[in-house]
Design a protein around this motif. Structure first.
Motif, PDB file in Angstrom:
ATOM      1  N   PRO A   1      34.115  37.225  55.143  1.00 62.39           N
ATOM      2  CA  PRO A   1      34.592  36.926  56.500  1.00 62.39           C
ATOM      3  C   PRO A   1      35.287  38.094  57.188  1.00 62.39           C
ATOM      4  CG  PRO A   1      35.163  35.139  55.002  1.00 62.39           C
ATOM      5  CD  PRO A   1      34.658  36.272  54.159  1.00 62.39           C
ATOM      6  N   ILE A   2      35.738  39.079  56.408  1.00 62.62           N
ATOM      7  CA  ILE A   2      36.525  40.150  57.011  1.00 62.62           C
ATOM      8  C   ILE A   2      35.849  41.514  56.901  1.00 62.62           C
ATOM      9  CG2 ILE A   2      37.876  40.830  54.976  1.00 62.62           C
ATOM     10  CD1 ILE A   2      40.370  40.664  56.858  1.00 62.62           C
ATOM     11  N   ASP A   3      34.741  41.596  56.146  1.00 58.93           N
ATOM     12  CA  ASP A   3      34.037  42.861  55.961  1.00 58.93           C
ATOM     13  C   ASP A   3      32.601  42.549  55.558  1.00 58.93           C
ATOM     14  OD1 ASP A   3      33.028  45.306  54.533  1.00 58.93           O
ATOM     15  OD2 ASP A   3      35.002  46.048  55.083  1.00 58.93           O
ATOM     16  N   ASN A   4      31.645  43.251  56.142  1.00 63.20           N
ATOM     17  CA  ASN A   4      30.237  42.957  55.871  1.00 63.20           C
ATOM     18  C   ASN A   4      29.689  43.642  54.628  1.00 63.20           C
ATOM     19  OD1 ASN A   4      29.992  41.284  58.124  1.00 63.20           O
ATOM     20  ND2 ASN A   4      29.392  42.960  59.467  1.00 63.20           N
ATOM     21  N   THR A   5      30.394  44.619  54.092  1.00 56.31           N
ATOM     22  CA  THR A   5      29.895  45.371  52.932  1.00 56.31           C
ATOM     23  C   THR A   5      31.028  45.625  51.941  1.00 56.31           C
ATOM     24  OG1 THR A   5      30.241  47.474  54.094  1.00 56.31           O
ATOM     25  CG2 THR A   5      28.035  46.499  54.222  1.00 56.31           C
ATOM     26  N   MET A   6      31.580  44.581  51.383  1.00 52.79           N
ATOM     27  CA  MET A   6      32.688  44.742  50.438  1.00 52.79           C
ATOM     28  C   MET A   6      32.159  44.779  49.006  1.00 52.79           C
ATOM     29  SD  MET A   6      36.169  42.462  49.931  1.00 52.79           S
ATOM     30  CE  MET A   6      36.780  42.903  51.565  1.00 52.79           C
ATOM     31  N   PRO A   7      32.533  45.800  48.208  1.00 52.86           N
ATOM     32  CA  PRO A   7      32.105  45.841  46.809  1.00 52.86           C
ATOM     33  C   PRO A   7      32.570  44.602  46.054  1.00 52.86           C
ATOM     34  CG  PRO A   7      33.041  47.937  47.481  1.00 52.86           C
ATOM     35  CD  PRO A   7      33.321  46.976  48.592  1.00 52.86           C
ATOM     36  N   GLY A   8      31.707  44.130  45.147  1.00 53.73           N
ATOM     37  CA  GLY A   8      32.039  42.917  44.397  1.00 53.73           C
ATOM     38  C   GLY A   8      33.336  43.032  43.623  1.00 53.73           C
ATOM     39  N   VAL A   9      33.611  44.207  43.041  1.00 53.15           N
ATOM     40  CA  VAL A   9      34.834  44.363  42.265  1.00 53.15           C
ATOM     41  C   VAL A   9      36.062  44.224  43.152  1.00 53.15           C
ATOM     42  CG1 VAL A   9      34.903  46.895  42.477  1.00 53.15           C
ATOM     43  CG2 VAL A   9      35.986  45.784  40.520  1.00 53.15           C
ATOM     44  N   GLU A  10      35.946  44.616  44.428  1.00 51.46           N
ATOM     45  CA  GLU A  10      37.087  44.473  45.324  1.00 51.46           C
ATOM     46  C   GLU A  10      37.307  43.012  45.716  1.00 51.46           C
ATOM     47  OE1 GLU A  10      39.240  46.638  49.127  1.00 51.46           O
ATOM     48  OE2 GLU A  10      37.310  47.359  48.417  1.00 51.46           O
ATOM     49  N   ILE A  11      36.233  42.236  45.765  1.00 52.61           N
ATOM     50  CA  ILE A  11      36.389  40.797  45.999  1.00 52.61           C
ATOM     51  C   ILE A  11      37.184  40.180  44.850  1.00 52.61           C
ATOM     52  CG2 ILE A  11      35.166  38.606  46.218  1.00 52.61           C
ATOM     53  CD1 ILE A  11      32.931  40.097  47.629  1.00 52.61           C
ATOM     54  N   HIS A  12      36.890  40.626  43.624  1.00 56.72           N
ATOM     55  CA  HIS A  12      37.675  40.153  42.473  1.00 56.72           C
ATOM     56  C   HIS A  12      39.140  40.567  42.613  1.00 56.72           C
ATOM     57  CE1 HIS A  12      34.380  38.481  40.220  1.00 56.72           C
ATOM     58  NE2 HIS A  12      33.715  39.622  40.230  1.00 56.72           N
ATOM     59  N   ALA A  13      39.378  41.742  43.173  1.00 58.84           N
ATOM     60  CA  ALA A  13      40.758  42.199  43.381  1.00 58.84           C
ATOM     61  C   ALA A  13      41.484  41.277  44.361  1.00 58.84           C
ATOM     62  CB  ALA A  13      40.773  43.640  43.883  1.00 58.84           C
ATOM     63  N   HIS A  14      40.801  40.874  45.441  1.00 57.26           N
ATOM     64  CA  HIS A  14      41.405  39.935  46.393  1.00 57.26           C
ATOM     65  C   HIS A  14      41.697  38.601  45.715  1.00 57.26           C
ATOM     66  CE1 HIS A  14      41.057  42.105  50.264  1.00 57.26           C
ATOM     67  NE2 HIS A  14      39.994  42.672  49.728  1.00 57.26           N
ATOM     68  N   ALA A  15      40.740  38.121  44.908  1.00 54.29           N
ATOM     69  CA  ALA A  15      40.938  36.844  44.216  1.00 54.29           C
ATOM     70  C   ALA A  15      42.126  36.919  43.259  1.00 54.29           C
ATOM     71  CB  ALA A  15      39.666  36.468  43.456  1.00 54.29           C
ATOM     72  N   LEU A  16      42.231  38.031  42.526  1.00 56.56           N
ATOM     73  CA  LEU A  16      43.341  38.201  41.596  1.00 56.56           C
ATOM     74  C   LEU A  16      44.667  38.268  42.336  1.00 56.56           C
ATOM     75  CD1 LEU A  16      44.542  38.824  38.820  1.00 56.56           C
ATOM     76  CD2 LEU A  16      43.954  41.237  39.186  1.00 56.56           C
TER      77      LEU A  16
END
Length: 287
Positions: free
Chosen positions: A245-260
């Motif tokens: 929702p906030i970025d169209n090309t976010m690396p998957g590992v960074e999504i895990h960082a947001h979740a953590l």
């Protein structure tokens, strides 16, 4: 003339009521286009909100283009760059992750998560697996490994297969496993919608190869003291970038960082009115 106005008045009321009922039913039933509109609205509001400072104890150790290019450097002059041997060819040797874990733990890292699927024996032989297994035997309670679901089709329908890491069979979410590895308490509540702190680049990133470089490592080792380190693909060649929702090309590992980070701080995204029926009723009244 009066009858004409009366008919227009009645038609207007009829259309108003019809649209109210239609909108209420669509919202209550969570029609796909309603979900799409809600997603676009959420994206707009998140971008309007702007970045939120994340917790400062999460660092990403990125498998980036620079780290991948070091294989060429090693093959050109192996004697000069022996420390790059584990990175000679992708997929890397398991020893690369073993060495990274050892270095990070020696630097005082709180926990390490590896967002790379290690679901099959190493192609470099059993000695390579043994090297990582030995490291995990020392630090396994502070290391989280990724798993994934593989969905395949056949004449009998779709089959879902869990791809487990060969070193670990404890399978909560990667963020949840990392939280446990860091010996942090689970959050009081969670939400289905992920809380995003900002676009790609919100969390600090260090190139993976810098951990293996004996010249550079002493200069950056203190950056990892007390940190939770997520190791994962950052290079565009991996095609592991997701639309959020906030970025169209976010690396998957960074999504895990947001979740953590959201788990650590108990941040959630929830609907102001979670019940779809109540949403529909209020929509009808509003219209």
């Amino acid at each position: 003339m009066v009858k004409s106005y009366r008919r227009l008045f009645q038609l207007g009321h009829g259309l108003m009521v019809s649209w109210a009922v239609f909108g209420a039913i669509a919202l209550a039933s969570q029609h796909p286009w309603i979900v799409l509109i809600e997603g676009q609205a959420q994206s707009f509001l998140l971008r309007l909100r702007g970045p939120v400072p994340p917790p400062d104890d999460i660092v990403i150790l990125g498998i980036d283009e620079y780290s991948l290019s070091q294989g060429d450097l090693y093959r050109a002059d192996p004697e000069r760059y022996p420390f790059l041997a584990p990175l000679a060819i992708w997929p890397w040797q398991r020893q690369a992750y073993a060495q990274a874990i050892e270095q990070l733990m020696a630097a005082g890292a709180k926990a390490v998560a590896i967002d790379v699927l290690l679901v099959d024996p190493s192609g470099y032989g059993p000695e390579d697996d043994a090297a990582l297994e030995a490291t995990l035997s020392r630090w396994g309670d502070r290391v989280a490994l990724a798993a994934a679901y593989d969905i395949s089709s056949s004449d009998f329908g779709l089959f879902t297969n869990l791809l487990e890491p060969i070193y670990d069979d404890n399978l909560p979410s990667l963020a949840g496993a990392t939280l446990a590895a860091a010996d942090l308490p689970p959050p009081d509540r969670q939400s289905q919608d992920l809380f995003f702190y900002g676009p790609a680049g919100t969390f600090p990133v260090v190139s993976f190869v810098q951990v293996l470089d004996p010249t550079n490592w002493p200069l950056i080792a203190d950056q990892f003291e007390g940190k939770i380190v997520l190791i994962g693909p950052m290079a565009e060649s991996f095609q592991d970038r997701k639309r959020t929702p906030i970025d169209n090309t976010m690396p998957g590992v960074e999504i895990h960082a947001h979740a953590l980070a959201a788990l650590m701080e108990g941040k959630t995204l929830g609907a102001a009115i979670p019940n779809p029926l109540v949403q529909g009723l209020l929509t009808a009244i509003a219209i």
